[in-house]
Enzyme design. Structure first.
Site, short mmCIF file in Angstrom:
data_model
loop_
_atom_site.label_atom_id
_atom_site.label_comp_id
_atom_site.label_asym_id
_atom_site.label_seq_id
_atom_site.Cartn_x
_atom_site.Cartn_y
_atom_site.Cartn_z
N TYR A 175 1.09 -1.20 -0.10
CA TYR A 175 -0.04 -0.01 -0.04
C TYR A 175 0.93 1.24 -0.14
O TYR A 175 1.58 1.43 0.94
CB TYR A 175 -0.86 -0.09 1.14
CG TYR A 175 -1.39 1.27 1.37
CD1 TYR A 175 -2.46 1.91 0.62
CD2 TYR A 175 -1.40 2.10 2.32
CE1 TYR A 175 -3.02 3.07 0.81
CE2 TYR A 175 -2.00 3.25 2.60
CZ TYR A 175 -2.81 3.75 1.91
OH TYR A 175 -3.20 5.04 1.92
N LYS A 183 6.12 -15.85 -1.36
CA LYS A 183 7.39 -15.81 -0.24
C LYS A 183 6.68 -16.23 0.82
O LYS A 183 6.75 -15.94 1.85
CB LYS A 183 7.85 -14.42 -0.29
CG LYS A 183 9.46 -14.12 0.25
CD LYS A 183 10.37 -15.04 -0.61
CE LYS A 183 11.64 -14.86 0.34
NZ LYS A 183 12.74 -15.83 -0.11
N ASP A 229 11.94 -15.86 -5.41
CA ASP A 229 13.30 -15.71 -5.87
C ASP A 229 13.75 -16.96 -6.73
O ASP A 229 14.39 -16.86 -7.70
CB ASP A 229 14.07 -15.87 -4.35
CG ASP A 229 13.87 -16.88 -3.45
OD1 ASP A 229 12.70 -17.39 -3.53
OD2 ASP A 229 14.55 -17.21 -2.43
N ASP A 240 4.77 -7.43 -11.00
CA ASP A 240 5.44 -6.10 -11.65
C ASP A 240 6.76 -6.59 -12.09
O ASP A 240 7.36 -6.41 -13.15
CB ASP A 240 5.54 -4.96 -10.57
CG ASP A 240 5.95 -3.69 -11.14
OD1 ASP A 240 6.03 -3.62 -12.43
OD2 ASP A 240 6.63 -2.89 -10.47
N ASP A 253 8.47 -7.76 -16.08
CA ASP A 253 9.37 -7.16 -16.92
C ASP A 253 10.66 -8.20 -17.12
O ASP A 253 11.18 -7.87 -18.23
CB ASP A 253 9.98 -5.90 -16.09
CG ASP A 253 9.20 -4.57 -16.51
OD1 ASP A 253 7.89 -4.69 -17.02
OD2 ASP A 253 9.87 -3.63 -16.17
#
Ligand code: ATP
Ligand code: MG
Length: 354
Positions: free
Chosen positions: A141, A189, A221, A245, A249
């Protein structure tokens, strides 16, 4: 089928690529006897110039009343010095929020003719074809900096999820997996984050409803590593906002051609906003050389994910594939021995194959 489509060309090459994509949609709908009606509205820099705001009320209303939105790109050097409420990107962030888009879909599929431009070895990337489903509304947030900087000594960001936010994105990913090779990798995670533990619980609960889909859990990871060492192991990846995100990429690099990537952002009822991953490319705007293929491929996502028109979507994707196989490219694409063409000619070549 009758549908109302809002076109938001926006800035820079947005104008050119949206025109191309519209022509392709028109050709496909004509072939399959659907009736789509188009309404063009302003967003971004052009909206600032004409209406004094990057997101006019009229644009919001039109999008809310539509069945799907096709967006070009926003932004450009002309507005770089504007104060923050008059930045073109505010238009894009605003419309995503107004429409309640919660799922961002990014298919990553390399085209054989372009893979030599990938930084990875050909045999690693050849044949990889995956879809990243990123949660768009929850996660970290971003409050105001003053709230998060307690007395200058400590700084706090909060990662929060509502259980139903996780449930709806996981459902969406299972449904996408069903349209593909029926394999879902949930990335989290869970060894450290409480939100990830709940994420994993939700996936385990939901998988009972999708017995035909094979499910795997992976820590973020490890997922980051596997994406470049063995991308072929993935079909659909579902993950929270920031992991998505970063991973999307990373994954886009596999293909060796950013100019070819489409994206979709969906609302719960299936309405969606579709756009190319690339930006407004102000350096080549108005020259007639922009690559329209990412936007054309975004229309295929619209047909598939908002309207359930799988056959029509495949026609567009196959036409694009065929154009590359026939040795055509635009200036941004590095096709060995390829014939370089401009936006209009590229569009005509796709139309011919549709
Ligand atoms: P944004 O902040 O809007 O995402 P950006 O700076 O990340 O913008 P782009 O606008 O995507 O980047 O452009 C990056 C480079 O790629 C530019 O040199 C641009 O000309 C080129 N480029 C991007 N999209 C296309 C396209 N569809 N056709 C041809 N070249 C493109
Ligand atoms: Mg960018």
């Amino acid at each position: 089928m009758e549908k109302q489509i809002v076109l938001l060309p926006g800035d820079g090459i947005g104008q050119e690529v949206i025109e191309s994509a519209k022509q392709v949609l028109e050709a496909v709908t004509e072939r399959f006897h659907h009736t789509f009606t188009y309404h063009t509205h302003d967003i971004g820099g052009v909206a600032i110039d004409k209406h004094g705001t990057p997101l006019p009320e009229d644009t919001i209303r039109a999008c809310q009343q539509s069945d799907a939105v096709l967006l070009g790109a926003v932004g450009g050097p002309k507005w770089d010095q504007n104060p923050s409420h008059l930045r073109p990107e505010k238009g894009l962030l605003g419309i995503r929020k107004q429409l309640g888009l919660f799922a961002n879909l990014r298919p990553i599929k390399g085209f054989d003719q372009l893979l030599h431009a990938s930084p990875l070895k050909h045999d690693v990337v050849a044949g990889s074809d995956l879809l990243i489903v990123r949660e768009l509304t929850g996660g970290l947030y971003f409050g105001t900096p003053s709230e998060r900087r307690n007395n200058g000594k400590e700084v706090v960001d909060t990662l929060s999820y509502q259980r139903d936010e996780i449930e709806r994105i996981v459902d969406n990913a299972f449904q996408s997996a069903r349209l593909r090779r029926k394999h879902l990798t949930s990335v989290d995670k869970a060894n450290v984050l409480e939100s990830s533990k709940v994420w994993r619980e939700v996936v385990e609960e939901k998988k009972v409803d999708y017995p035909d889909v094979e499910v795997e859990h992976l820590l973020v990871d490890a997922a980051a590593m596997k994406l470049i060492t063995n991308p072929k192991q993935f079909d659909v990846i579902v993950t929270e906002n920031m992991f998505g995100d970063i991973l999307s990429d990373e994954a886009s690099v596999l293909t060796g051609s950013l100019g070819m990537l489409p994206s979709a952002s969906l609302r719960e009822d299936g309405m969606g906003l579709y756009e190319p991953v690339h930006g407004s490319a102000p350096d080549i705007a108005g020259q007639g050389v922009a690559n329209p293929l990412a936007t054309i491929l975004s229309t295929a996502l619209m047909l598939r994910h908002s309207f359930g028109l799988e056959k029509e979507a495949a026609v567009i994707e196959e036409a694009v594939q065929q154009v590359l196989e026939d040795g055509y490219c635009t200036g941004d694409l590095d096709v060995k021995g390829g014939k370089q063409v401009g936006t209009k000619e590229m569009t005509r070549l796709v139309l011919e194959r549709v």
